[in-house]
Design a protein around this motif. Structure first.
Motif, PDB file in Angstrom:
ATOM      1  N   VAL A 143       0.830  -1.052  -0.163  1.00 52.37           N
ATOM      2  CA  VAL A 143       0.365  -0.497  -0.126  1.00 52.37           C
ATOM      3  C   VAL A 143       0.884   1.290  -0.185  1.00 52.37           C
ATOM      4  O   VAL A 143       1.012   2.457  -1.058  1.00 52.37           O
ATOM      5  CB  VAL A 143      -1.030  -0.045   0.767  1.00 52.37           C
ATOM      6  CG1 VAL A 143      -1.505   1.739   1.423  1.00 52.37           C
ATOM      7  CG2 VAL A 143      -1.359  -1.329   1.154  1.00 52.37           C
ATOM      8  N   GLY A 144       2.044   1.408   0.963  1.00 50.84           N
ATOM      9  CA  GLY A 144       2.672   2.233   1.173  1.00 50.84           C
ATOM     10  C   GLY A 144       3.712   2.271  -0.931  1.00 50.84           C
ATOM     11  O   GLY A 144       3.370   3.795  -0.599  1.00 50.84           O
ATOM     12  N   ALA A 145       3.682   1.516  -1.101  1.00 48.58           N
ATOM     13  CA  ALA A 145       4.539   1.951  -2.858  1.00 48.58           C
ATOM     14  C   ALA A 145       3.588   2.703  -3.487  1.00 48.58           C
ATOM     15  O   ALA A 145       3.433   3.289  -3.954  1.00 48.58           O
ATOM     16  CB  ALA A 145       4.925   0.081  -3.185  1.00 48.58           C
ATOM     17  N   VAL A 146       2.556   2.386  -3.504  1.00 48.59           N
ATOM     18  CA  VAL A 146       1.517   3.235  -4.397  1.00 48.59           C
ATOM     19  C   VAL A 146       1.115   4.161  -3.828  1.00 48.59           C
ATOM     20  O   VAL A 146       1.079   5.776  -4.253  1.00 48.59           O
ATOM     21  CB  VAL A 146       0.384   2.250  -4.355  1.00 48.59           C
ATOM     22  CG1 VAL A 146      -0.826   3.167  -4.617  1.00 48.59           C
ATOM     23  CG2 VAL A 146       0.199   0.879  -4.675  1.00 48.59           C
ATOM     24  N   GLY A 147       0.919   4.097  -3.031  1.00 47.12           N
ATOM     25  CA  GLY A 147       0.732   6.173  -1.781  1.00 47.12           C
ATOM     26  C   GLY A 147       1.960   6.294  -2.415  1.00 47.12           C
ATOM     27  O   GLY A 147       2.030   7.532  -2.088  1.00 47.12           O
ATOM     28  N   PHE A 148       3.543   6.052  -1.808  1.00 49.82           N
ATOM     29  CA  PHE A 148       4.659   6.750  -2.794  1.00 49.82           C
ATOM     30  C   PHE A 148       4.633   7.580  -3.943  1.00 49.82           C
ATOM     31  O   PHE A 148       4.627   8.888  -4.264  1.00 49.82           O
ATOM     32  CB  PHE A 148       5.610   6.207  -2.106  1.00 49.82           C
ATOM     33  CG  PHE A 148       6.863   6.915  -2.876  1.00 49.82           C
ATOM     34  CD1 PHE A 148       7.386   7.403  -1.861  1.00 49.82           C
ATOM     35  CD2 PHE A 148       7.484   6.622  -3.303  1.00 49.82           C
ATOM     36  CE1 PHE A 148       8.618   8.456  -1.570  1.00 49.82           C
ATOM     37  CE2 PHE A 148       8.734   7.199  -3.530  1.00 49.82           C
ATOM     38  CZ  PHE A 148       9.635   8.054  -2.978  1.00 49.82           C
TER      39      PHE A 148
END
Length: 323
Positions: A143-148
């Motif tokens: 999820v953090g990769a997409v948010g980043f």
């Protein structure tokens, strides 16, 4: 029907679950307070420099520029460290609660009305807690990769690094290219990050029920939710709305706590408005996050556990442990 089933299961096992939730919330409050307190202690000297700089500007009748000479960078470094530690704590809380509610519901399905105590609940969930913690990190990293990616798109648009998109200055009217790339596109990618989380929401339930590894549980969750993506997204949006509503209400209700702590910080810091302002600013959010496990996470974890059971009911592999 799914929500009704979740509430029924919660009613049957609420005593041990809420006792465990109270214990987890108390420990999380203690650890979180220590982490935040350590952050303030590490940045105490920096805040004193900020006040001295501001007082000097006032004495010379200059515009106040308190955060200078690297003070903001020092505070950001401390804040980043505290944030990482609090994220690790949050992952542990979510892992423990999701494991507990899945185990409790499995107990209800297997043994019916037989009493479930906190001791029995912990004994059954203990083998899974460590692996469930890594499940949370696997999910959050995805999820953090997409948010980043959403964050980077916004930063690049604001810095004027995107070809064909001109940075909009203060007072100017934004072009449609800037609105599209700097506004609509980051929001769209951020929403996709939320959907990625929904697709993995049953990973802990899969881990506990199928006794799999963290990697296998994450893959299993993705495969199960793929069969009913719109049902998963609908339930996910409902749960997300419940969490956001509870957070907003709790944050508003925590304002008096921020006032009291602010008065205490003024006394401890010899009326330093900068460190007091930071404490007052973060207190409502911190209190709301600490109370979420008691207010809304029982409902959320219950629905997720039942959702996994519903998605896996048509798959014979659920009945057999995964190696």
């Amino acid at each position: 029907m799914l929500i009704r089933e979740a509430l029924r299961n919660l009613r049957l096992t609420w005593r041990p679950l809420y006792r465990l939730t109270l214990l987890v919330t108390g420990l999380a409050t203690l650890v979180g307070s220590v982490v935040v307190g350590a952050g303030f202690l590490l940045s105490w000297g920096t805040f004193e420099e900020v006040r001295r700089s501001a007082d000097q500007d006032v004495a010379y009748e200059d515009p106040i520029a308190a955060y200078i000479d690297g003070t903001m960078e020092n505070l950001q470094q401390v804040g980043a460290g505290v944030t990482v530690l609090l994220l690790a704590l949050a992952a542990a809380v979510v892992a423990v609660l999701q494991t507990a509610y899945t185990v409790a519901f499995e107990h209800t399905a297997e043994e019916g009305q037989q009493a479930l105590t906190v001791r029995v609940l912990w004994a059954r969930m203990r083998p899974h807690v460590g692996v469930a913690y890594w499940v949370q990190w696997r999910i959050w990293l995805r999820v953090g990769a997409v948010g980043f990616l959403a964050l980077m798109i916004s930063v690049l648009a604001d810095s004027g690094e995107v070809p064909g998109v001109e940075r909009t200055l203060v007072g100017d009217t934004a072009t449609w290219q800037y609105r599209l790339v700097g506004g609509v596109l980051p929001i769209t990618v951020a929403v996709l990050a939320l959907f990625v989380y929904f697709r993995h929401c049953v990973a802990t339930a899969a881990l506990v029920t199928e006794n799999s590894s963290s990697k296998a549980a994450v893959r299993r969750a993705w495969a199960l939710t793929k069969r009913a993506p719109w049902k998963t997204y609908g339930i996910g949006l409902l749960l997300a709305a419940a969490v956001v509503l509870a957070f907003v209400v709790l944050r508003y209700a925590a304002a008096p706590v921020a006032h009291v702590l602010g008065l205490g910080m003024l006394w401890l810091s010899d009326d330093n408005p900068y460190i007091t302002g930071v404490l007052v600013l973060i207190t409502p959010t911190a209190v709301a996050l600490l109370l979420l496990p008691l207010v809304v996470l029982p409902f959320v974890c219950s629905v997720v556990a039942v959702l996994y059971r519903d998605l896996g009911a048509r798959d014979p592999r659920v009945a057999a442990p995964v190696a």
